[in-house]
Design a protein around this motif. Structure first.
Motif, PDB file in Angstrom:
ATOM      1  N   LEU A 189      -0.454   3.929  -1.859  1.00  0.00           N
ATOM      2  CA  LEU A 189      -0.892   2.418  -1.721  1.00  0.00           C
ATOM      3  C   LEU A 189      -1.634   1.874  -2.627  1.00  0.00           C
ATOM      4  O   LEU A 189      -1.245   0.473  -3.029  1.00  0.00           O
ATOM      5  N   ALA A 190      -2.239   2.444  -3.475  1.00  0.00           N
ATOM      6  CA  ALA A 190      -2.935   1.965  -4.667  1.00  0.00           C
ATOM      7  C   ALA A 190      -1.951   1.641  -5.535  1.00  0.00           C
ATOM      8  O   ALA A 190      -2.125   0.403  -6.438  1.00  0.00           O
ATOM      9  N   GLU A 191      -1.275   2.620  -6.152  1.00  0.00           N
ATOM     10  CA  GLU A 191      -0.039   2.312  -7.022  1.00  0.00           C
ATOM     11  C   GLU A 191       0.744   1.133  -6.674  1.00  0.00           C
ATOM     12  O   GLU A 191       1.008   0.420  -7.659  1.00  0.00           O
ATOM     13  N   GLU A 192       1.320   0.934  -5.273  1.00  0.00           N
ATOM     14  CA  GLU A 192       1.827  -0.074  -4.891  1.00  0.00           C
ATOM     15  C   GLU A 192       1.151  -1.302  -5.032  1.00  0.00           C
ATOM     16  O   GLU A 192       1.742  -2.321  -5.308  1.00  0.00           O
ATOM     17  N   ALA A 193      -0.173  -1.282  -5.043  1.00  0.00           N
ATOM     18  CA  ALA A 193      -1.098  -2.474  -5.294  1.00  0.00           C
ATOM     19  C   ALA A 193      -1.062  -2.889  -6.629  1.00  0.00           C
ATOM     20  O   ALA A 193      -1.854  -4.013  -7.039  1.00  0.00           O
ATOM     21  N   GLY A 194      -0.808  -2.034  -7.530  1.00  0.00           N
ATOM     22  CA  GLY A 194      -0.773  -2.311  -8.844  1.00  0.00           C
ATOM     23  C   GLY A 194      -1.888  -1.886  -9.801  1.00  0.00           C
ATOM     24  O   GLY A 194      -1.954  -2.081 -10.752  1.00  0.00           O
ATOM     25  N   HIS A 195      -2.833  -0.870  -9.087  1.00  0.00           N
ATOM     26  CA  HIS A 195      -3.888  -0.192  -9.651  1.00  0.00           C
ATOM     27  C   HIS A 195      -3.465   0.855 -10.850  1.00  0.00           C
ATOM     28  O   HIS A 195      -2.356   1.594 -10.232  1.00  0.00           O
ATOM     29  N   GLU A 196      -4.208   1.030 -11.603  1.00  0.00           N
ATOM     30  CA  GLU A 196      -3.955   2.214 -12.520  1.00  0.00           C
ATOM     31  C   GLU A 196      -5.081   3.528 -12.394  1.00  0.00           C
ATOM     32  O   GLU A 196      -6.078   3.040 -12.246  1.00  0.00           O
ATOM     33  N   LEU A 197      -4.602   4.475 -12.126  1.00  0.00           N
ATOM     34  CA  LEU A 197      -5.264   5.458 -11.296  1.00  0.00           C
ATOM     35  C   LEU A 197      -5.477   6.483 -12.317  1.00  0.00           C
ATOM     36  O   LEU A 197      -4.487   7.290 -13.055  1.00  0.00           O
ATOM     37  N   GLY A 228      -6.339   5.259   4.143  1.00  0.00           N
ATOM     38  CA  GLY A 228      -5.866   4.849   2.638  1.00  0.00           C
ATOM     39  C   GLY A 228      -5.855   3.541   2.541  1.00  0.00           C
ATOM     40  O   GLY A 228      -6.332   2.756   1.515  1.00  0.00           O
ATOM     41  N   ARG A 229      -5.208   2.715   3.393  1.00  0.00           N
ATOM     42  CA  ARG A 229      -5.381   1.213   3.523  1.00  0.00           C
ATOM     43  C   ARG A 229      -6.740   0.706   3.126  1.00  0.00           C
ATOM     44  O   ARG A 229      -6.837  -0.402   2.545  1.00  0.00           O
ATOM     45  N   ALA A 230      -7.799   1.198   3.924  1.00  0.00           N
ATOM     46  CA  ALA A 230      -8.892   0.699   4.030  1.00  0.00           C
ATOM     47  C   ALA A 230      -9.679   1.040   2.613  1.00  0.00           C
ATOM     48  O   ALA A 230     -10.439   0.203   2.148  1.00  0.00           O
ATOM     49  N   LEU A 231      -9.326   2.146   2.089  1.00  0.00           N
ATOM     50  CA  LEU A 231     -10.093   2.256   0.696  1.00  0.00           C
ATOM     51  C   LEU A 231      -9.484   1.132  -0.367  1.00  0.00           C
ATOM     52  O   LEU A 231      -9.835   0.859  -1.288  1.00  0.00           O
TER      53      LEU A 231
END
Length: 216
Positions: A19-27, A178-181
Protein backbone atom coordinates in the motif's frame (compact mmCIF):
# COMPACT_ATOMS: atom_id res chain seq x y z
CA UNK A 1 8.01 10.42 1.37
CA UNK A 2 11.09 8.47 2.34
CA UNK A 3 10.12 6.29 5.29
CA UNK A 4 11.95 4.19 7.85
CA UNK A 5 9.74 1.29 8.90
CA UNK A 6 10.72 -0.92 11.81
CA UNK A 7 9.19 -4.37 12.09
CA UNK A 8 8.71 -4.49 8.35
CA UNK A 9 8.71 -8.30 8.20
CA UNK A 10 5.89 -8.61 10.74
CA UNK A 11 2.20 -8.84 10.02
CA UNK A 12 1.72 -5.05 10.03
CA UNK A 13 4.74 -4.44 7.86
CA UNK A 14 3.61 -7.00 5.31
CA UNK A 15 0.18 -5.36 5.16
CA UNK A 16 1.66 -1.88 4.84
CA UNK A 17 4.37 -2.42 2.25
CA UNK A 18 2.36 -2.82 -0.99
CA UNK A 19 0.00 0.00 0.00
CA UNK A 20 2.82 2.41 0.84
CA UNK A 21 4.66 1.58 -2.38
CA UNK A 22 1.47 2.04 -4.38
CA UNK A 23 1.10 5.47 -2.77
CA UNK A 24 4.57 6.40 -4.05
CA UNK A 25 6.54 6.25 -0.80
CA UNK A 26 10.18 5.16 -0.71
CA UNK A 27 10.65 2.54 1.98
CA UNK A 28 13.60 1.51 4.11
CA UNK A 29 12.60 -1.62 6.04
CA UNK A 30 15.69 -3.06 7.76
CA UNK A 31 15.33 -6.39 9.53
CA UNK A 32 16.39 -6.86 13.14
CA UNK A 33 19.68 -8.35 11.97
CA UNK A 34 20.37 -5.18 9.94
CA UNK A 35 19.37 -2.55 12.50
CA UNK A 36 19.77 -2.81 16.26
CA UNK A 37 16.92 -0.65 17.55
CA UNK A 38 18.63 -0.34 20.92
CA UNK A 39 21.82 1.17 19.42
CA UNK A 40 21.34 4.97 19.34
CA UNK A 41 24.16 5.53 16.85
CA UNK A 42 22.86 2.91 14.42
CA UNK A 43 19.32 4.25 14.71
CA UNK A 44 20.49 7.82 14.16
CA UNK A 45 22.24 6.71 10.99
CA UNK A 46 19.14 4.85 9.77
CA UNK A 47 16.86 7.83 10.40
CA UNK A 48 19.12 10.35 8.70
CA UNK A 49 17.44 11.84 5.60
CA UNK A 50 14.05 10.20 6.12
CA UNK A 51 10.78 12.13 6.11
CA UNK A 52 8.92 9.83 8.45
CA UNK A 53 9.27 6.91 10.85
CA UNK A 54 6.72 4.15 11.44
CA UNK A 55 7.63 2.08 14.48
CA UNK A 56 5.89 -1.25 13.92
CA UNK A 57 8.40 -3.54 15.65
CA UNK A 58 6.90 -5.68 18.41
CA UNK A 59 7.41 -9.10 19.95
CA UNK A 60 3.84 -10.16 20.66
CA UNK A 61 3.55 -13.44 22.54
CA UNK A 62 0.76 -16.03 22.52
CA UNK A 63 -2.39 -15.62 24.59
CA UNK A 64 -1.36 -18.38 27.01
CA UNK A 65 1.67 -16.23 27.98
CA UNK A 66 -0.33 -13.13 28.79
CA UNK A 67 0.58 -13.26 32.49
CA UNK A 68 4.25 -14.20 31.95
CA UNK A 69 6.07 -10.88 32.36
CA UNK A 70 9.42 -12.35 31.31
CA UNK A 71 8.00 -13.56 27.99
CA UNK A 72 6.93 -9.99 27.15
CA UNK A 73 10.18 -8.30 28.14
CA UNK A 74 11.47 -7.88 24.57
CA UNK A 75 8.13 -6.46 23.47
CA UNK A 76 8.31 -3.99 26.36
CA UNK A 77 11.80 -2.92 25.29
CA UNK A 78 10.73 -2.47 21.67
CA UNK A 79 7.77 -0.32 22.64
CA UNK A 80 9.41 1.73 25.37
CA UNK A 81 13.19 1.83 24.93
CA UNK A 82 13.34 1.57 21.14
CA UNK A 83 10.60 4.19 20.82
CA UNK A 84 12.61 6.63 22.91
CA UNK A 85 15.73 6.05 20.80
CA UNK A 86 13.79 6.38 17.54
CA UNK A 87 12.10 9.60 18.63
CA UNK A 88 15.44 11.08 19.70
CA UNK A 89 16.84 10.25 16.26
CA UNK A 90 13.77 11.48 14.39
CA UNK A 91 13.85 14.80 16.22
CA UNK A 92 17.56 15.23 15.54
CA UNK A 93 17.09 14.37 11.87
CA UNK A 94 14.18 16.77 11.42
CA UNK A 95 11.73 14.07 10.34
CA UNK A 96 8.24 15.37 9.60
CA UNK A 97 6.10 12.54 11.00
CA UNK A 98 6.38 9.71 13.51
CA UNK A 99 3.70 6.98 13.60
CA UNK A 100 3.20 4.56 16.50
CA UNK A 101 0.54 1.83 16.51
CA UNK A 102 -0.75 0.67 19.90
CA UNK A 103 -3.97 -1.03 21.02
CA UNK A 104 -7.52 -0.27 22.13
CA UNK A 105 -6.99 -2.71 25.03
CA UNK A 106 -5.71 0.22 27.11
CA UNK A 107 -9.29 1.45 27.62
CA UNK A 108 -11.62 0.37 30.44
CA UNK A 109 -13.51 -2.77 29.39
CA UNK A 110 -16.99 -1.46 30.18
CA UNK A 111 -19.00 1.39 28.69
CA UNK A 112 -18.37 3.65 25.70
CA UNK A 113 -14.84 5.00 25.25
CA UNK A 114 -13.13 7.56 23.03
CA UNK A 115 -9.63 8.96 22.67
CA UNK A 116 -10.50 11.37 25.48
CA UNK A 117 -11.35 8.58 27.95
CA UNK A 118 -8.78 8.44 30.78
CA UNK A 119 -6.77 5.25 30.49
CA UNK A 120 -6.06 4.64 34.18
CA UNK A 121 -4.44 1.39 35.31
CA UNK A 122 -3.65 -1.17 32.61
CA UNK A 123 -2.29 -4.70 32.49
CA UNK A 124 1.50 -4.78 33.03
CA UNK A 125 2.08 -5.91 29.45
CA UNK A 126 0.33 -2.75 28.19
CA UNK A 127 2.38 -0.22 30.14
CA UNK A 128 5.02 -0.15 27.43
CA UNK A 129 2.33 0.69 24.84
CA UNK A 130 1.50 3.80 26.84
CA UNK A 131 5.22 4.60 27.10
CA UNK A 132 5.44 4.42 23.30
CA UNK A 133 2.47 6.77 23.03
CA UNK A 134 4.21 9.24 25.34
CA UNK A 135 7.30 9.19 23.12
CA UNK A 136 5.12 9.95 20.10
CA UNK A 137 3.59 12.88 21.97
CA UNK A 138 7.12 14.09 22.78
CA UNK A 139 7.90 14.11 19.06
CA UNK A 140 4.80 16.22 18.44
CA UNK A 141 5.69 18.70 21.19
CA UNK A 142 8.86 19.73 19.39
CA UNK A 143 7.01 20.49 16.16
CA UNK A 144 6.70 17.27 14.22
CA UNK A 145 3.51 15.32 13.62
CA UNK A 146 3.23 12.48 16.12
CA UNK A 147 0.42 10.05 15.32
CA UNK A 148 -0.75 7.19 17.54
CA UNK A 149 -3.12 4.60 16.07
CA UNK A 150 -4.90 2.53 18.72
CA UNK A 151 -5.79 -0.60 16.77
CA UNK A 152 -8.43 -3.20 17.56
CA UNK A 153 -7.52 -6.89 17.72
CA UNK A 154 -6.26 -7.99 14.30
CA UNK A 155 -7.80 -10.69 12.17
CA UNK A 156 -6.98 -11.89 8.68
CA UNK A 157 -3.86 -13.37 7.04
CA UNK A 158 -0.90 -13.77 9.37
CA UNK A 159 -2.84 -12.92 12.55
CA UNK A 160 -4.18 -15.13 15.35
CA UNK A 161 -7.70 -15.13 13.88
CA UNK A 162 -9.16 -15.74 10.42
CA UNK A 163 -12.36 -13.93 11.38
CA UNK A 164 -13.23 -11.15 13.86
CA UNK A 165 -13.03 -12.29 17.49
CA UNK A 166 -14.92 -9.83 19.65
CA UNK A 167 -14.17 -11.70 22.89
CA UNK A 168 -11.28 -9.31 23.50
CA UNK A 169 -12.99 -6.08 22.45
CA UNK A 170 -12.77 -4.05 19.25
CA UNK A 171 -11.46 -5.75 16.10
CA UNK A 172 -9.72 -4.77 12.85
CA UNK A 173 -8.81 -6.59 9.65
CA UNK A 174 -5.08 -6.47 9.01
CA UNK A 175 -5.60 -4.96 5.54
CA UNK A 176 -7.43 -2.01 7.06
CA UNK A 177 -4.60 -1.63 9.56
CA UNK A 178 -2.21 -1.26 6.63
CA UNK A 179 -4.48 1.33 5.02
CA UNK A 180 -4.66 3.23 8.31
CA UNK A 181 -0.88 3.38 8.56
CA UNK A 182 -0.68 4.97 5.11
CA UNK A 183 -3.39 7.45 6.09
CA UNK A 184 -1.51 8.26 9.31
CA UNK A 185 1.29 9.84 7.30
CA UNK A 186 -0.97 12.82 6.55
CA UNK A 187 -2.97 13.01 9.79
CA UNK A 188 -2.59 15.79 12.37
CA UNK A 189 -0.82 14.89 15.60
CA UNK A 190 -2.91 12.95 18.08
CA UNK A 191 -4.34 9.62 19.15
CA UNK A 192 -6.83 7.85 16.87
CA UNK A 193 -8.92 4.74 17.47
CA UNK A 194 -8.93 2.48 14.42
CA UNK A 195 -11.31 -0.47 14.62
CA UNK A 196 -14.61 -1.86 13.41
CA UNK A 197 -16.33 -1.11 16.72
CA UNK A 198 -17.86 2.30 16.20
CA UNK A 199 -20.35 1.74 19.01
CA UNK A 200 -18.41 1.19 22.22
CA UNK A 201 -15.01 2.34 20.91
CA UNK A 202 -15.52 5.65 19.13
CA UNK A 203 -13.81 5.99 15.76
CA UNK A 204 -15.16 9.36 14.62
CA UNK A 205 -11.84 11.16 15.07
CA UNK A 206 -10.06 8.85 12.63
CA UNK A 207 -13.00 8.74 10.23
CA UNK A 208 -13.17 12.52 9.99
CA UNK A 209 -9.43 13.00 9.61
CA UNK A 210 -8.71 10.10 7.23
CA UNK A 211 -11.96 10.18 5.28
CA UNK A 212 -12.78 6.47 5.63
CA UNK A 213 -13.84 3.88 8.20
CA UNK A 214 -12.56 0.29 8.57
CA UNK A 215 -15.14 -2.09 7.11
CA UNK A 216 -13.34 -5.23 5.94
Amino acid sequence: MRLLITGGTGVLGRALRPLAEEAGHELAMPGHEELDLFDPAAVADAVRDVDGVLHLATRIRSLDQISDREAWRENDRLRADASRILVDAAIAAGAAVYVQPTVTFVYPQDGPVSEDTPVGEVLPILRSALAAEQETERFARVGGRGVVLRFGLFDGPGTWFDHPNGDFGATLHISDAGRALVSALSLPSGIYNVCRDGGRVATERFTRAAGWHPQL
